[in-house]
Design a protein around this motif. Structure first.
Motif, PDB file in Angstrom:
ATOM      1  N   GLY A 156      11.494   0.844  -8.619  1.00 30.10           N
ATOM      2  CA  GLY A 156      10.344   0.794  -7.719  1.00 30.10           C
ATOM      3  C   GLY A 156       9.165   1.627  -8.191  1.00 30.10           C
ATOM      4  O   GLY A 156       8.168   1.724  -7.461  1.00 30.10           O
ATOM      5  N   GLU A 185       2.119  -5.401 -11.247  1.00 31.30           N
ATOM      6  CA  GLU A 185       1.453  -4.107 -11.150  1.00 31.30           C
ATOM      7  C   GLU A 185       0.277  -4.085 -12.123  1.00 31.30           C
ATOM      8  O   GLU A 185       0.447  -4.369 -13.310  1.00 31.30           O
ATOM      9  N   THR A 225       1.946  -4.815  -5.673  1.00 31.37           N
ATOM     10  CA  THR A 225       2.438  -5.594  -4.544  1.00 31.37           C
ATOM     11  C   THR A 225       3.948  -5.673  -4.598  1.00 31.37           C
ATOM     12  O   THR A 225       4.525  -5.960  -5.643  1.00 31.37           O
ATOM     13  N   SER A 226       4.575  -5.396  -3.460  1.00 33.25           N
ATOM     14  CA  SER A 226       6.013  -5.595  -3.312  1.00 33.25           C
ATOM     15  C   SER A 226       6.212  -6.684  -2.273  1.00 33.25           C
ATOM     16  O   SER A 226       5.499  -6.742  -1.269  1.00 33.25           O
ATOM     17  N   SER A 241      16.091  -9.989   0.239  1.00 38.74           N
ATOM     18  CA  SER A 241      15.116  -9.387  -0.654  1.00 38.74           C
ATOM     19  C   SER A 241      15.753  -8.334  -1.542  1.00 38.74           C
ATOM     20  O   SER A 241      16.732  -7.686  -1.175  1.00 38.74           O
ATOM     21  N   THR A 243      14.481  -5.522  -2.202  1.00 37.17           N
ATOM     22  CA  THR A 243      14.165  -4.176  -1.723  1.00 37.17           C
ATOM     23  C   THR A 243      15.323  -3.646  -0.886  1.00 37.17           C
ATOM     24  O   THR A 243      15.728  -4.262   0.093  1.00 37.17           O
ATOM     25  N   SER A 258       4.973  -9.315   2.218  1.00 37.31           N
ATOM     26  CA  SER A 258       4.491  -8.553   1.063  1.00 37.31           C
ATOM     27  C   SER A 258       3.664  -7.375   1.544  1.00 37.31           C
ATOM     28  O   SER A 258       3.137  -7.366   2.656  1.00 37.31           O
ATOM     29  N   ASP A 270       2.808   1.504  -6.981  1.00 36.16           N
ATOM     30  CA  ASP A 270       4.105   0.836  -7.081  1.00 36.16           C
ATOM     31  C   ASP A 270       5.106   1.442  -6.103  1.00 36.16           C
ATOM     32  O   ASP A 270       5.768   0.734  -5.324  1.00 36.16           O
ATOM     33  N   THR A 274       6.762  -0.177  -2.332  1.00 34.68           N
ATOM     34  CA  THR A 274       8.179  -0.255  -1.969  1.00 34.68           C
ATOM     35  C   THR A 274       8.446   0.479  -0.663  1.00 34.68           C
ATOM     36  O   THR A 274       9.143  -0.031   0.228  1.00 34.68           O
ATOM     37  N   MET A 277       7.244  -1.503   2.341  1.00 33.23           N
ATOM     38  CA  MET A 277       8.115  -2.638   2.655  1.00 33.23           C
ATOM     39  C   MET A 277       9.236  -2.182   3.581  1.00 33.23           C
ATOM     40  O   MET A 277       9.641  -2.880   4.509  1.00 33.23           O
TER      41      MET A 277
END
Length: 329
Positions: A156, A185, A225-226, A241, A243, A258, A270, A274, A277
């Motif tokens: 992450g 990223e 973007t995650s 997902s 995550t 997202s 970054d 995460t 989310m």
């Protein structure tokens, strides 16, 4: 007297790294040889991978994972920097960003191994402590130790740091403006030759097609973007997902489609993407405002997308979110 040409030539370099590709787009005066820079950029991201990969048992990170508790393990300087940042964001996010979920990442098949039901049950049942409470860093002596069993995973944050390394290396070759990326990223440096910011698309969180939801115009800023729409595993009719929820040791049961974060460095963007989310849009927007982050949450509402915005950049702009950002020092 010999006059040097002021004509700028566009260069687009790329290569493989961390299961994805790095890219560098920039302009330099005629006569600039991009070949040595391409080698240096590839070497830089390969070094990040060699230190921080969980796919390589000999990486510095995996050697730290394998070390017994209470035993000091030497660390390379760059890994120390990333660990310091990861633990700091873990603390600031209230544990929403937690690098101590390596066992769950592996068990659920998001790492180097296949899905393992026995390991999944163990990950879900494990009593968890956040990484910042378990890992001790000695930055002066470049070493770390663990005060208990823990499996660290930097997926992450490592790609974001890799982008920052691309920027650092390019600057050493005299590149003062460009767009640098690994996977989703990106980091923009300076302006384009015509004086306009670099344009970056915020992708629509769609499992089936790639399309832009909005356009960012960035100057001296990074974006990450995650989401739940690119990397997942199937469990019956459900997509899970990649995550991991640090509180339970499994994929998030519910999350935004997202989260896009803009920050001064790609490493920070970054990691925060995460973290947010995990928190979701309501708590995440409050957390973003507390830490002066610019964040866009996208959530599915039937066939539509619902936005939640935080930070001056997103809250004061039109739906196209076309704007320049120059982070304060």
């Amino acid at each position: 007297m010999l006059k040097m040409s002021t004509k700028l030539i566009r260069h687009a370099l790329s290569g493989a790294t961390m299961g994805a590709r790095w890219q560098a787009l920039f302009h330099m005066p005629q006569g600039f040889d991009p070949a040595p820079l391409a080698v240096a950029l590839q070497t830089a991201v390969a070094d990040v991978d060699a230190q921080m990969s969980t796919w390589r048992p000999d990486s510095a990170l995996m050697l730290l994972n394998a070390a017994p508790p209470e035993v000091w393990q030497p660390l390379p300087a760059r890994l120390m920097l990333v660990l310091q940042t990861a633990l700091a964001i873990g603390q600031a996010s209230g544990g929403a960003f937690d690098i101590g979920v390596g066992d769950a990442v592996t068990a659920w098949g998001f790492g180097a191994a296949q899905v393992n039901e026995t390991a999944i049950r163990a990950a879900l049942a494990r009593r968890r402590r956040p990484a910042q409470d378990v890992v001790e860093l000695d930055s002066a002596n470049l070493r770390a130790r663990k005060h208990g069993p823990i499996s660290l995973d930097l997926s992450g944050i490592a790609k974001g740091y890799g982008v920052d390394r691309l920027v650092e290396v390019a600057a050493g070759f005299g590149v003062t403006g460009g767009l640098f990326a690994i996977d989703g990223e990106l980091r923009a440096v300076g302006l384009q030759p015509d004086g306009t910011p670099w344009t970056v698309a915020i992708e629509r969180p769609d499992h089936h097609i790639r399309a832009a939801h909005a356009i960012l115009a960035l100057q001296d800023a990074a974006v990450a973007t995650s989401g739940d729409y690119r990397h997942w595993i199937s469990a019956g009719a459900k997509r899970l997902s990649h995550t991991i929820d640090p509180a339970r040791g499994g994929p998030l049961a519910r999350s935004p489609a997202s989260v896009t974060v803009i920050a001064a460095t790609c490493m920070a963007a970054d990691a925060w993407a995460t973290a947010l989310m995990v928190t979701g849009s309501t708590d995440g927007a409050a957390l973003a405002r507390k830490h002066n982050l610019d964040v866009l949450f996208l959530e599915r509402d039937g066939n539509d997308l619902r936005e939640t915005r935080a930070g001056q950049m997103f809250e004061t702009r039109s739906p196209q979110i076309s704007c320049a950002m120059q982070p304060s020092e």
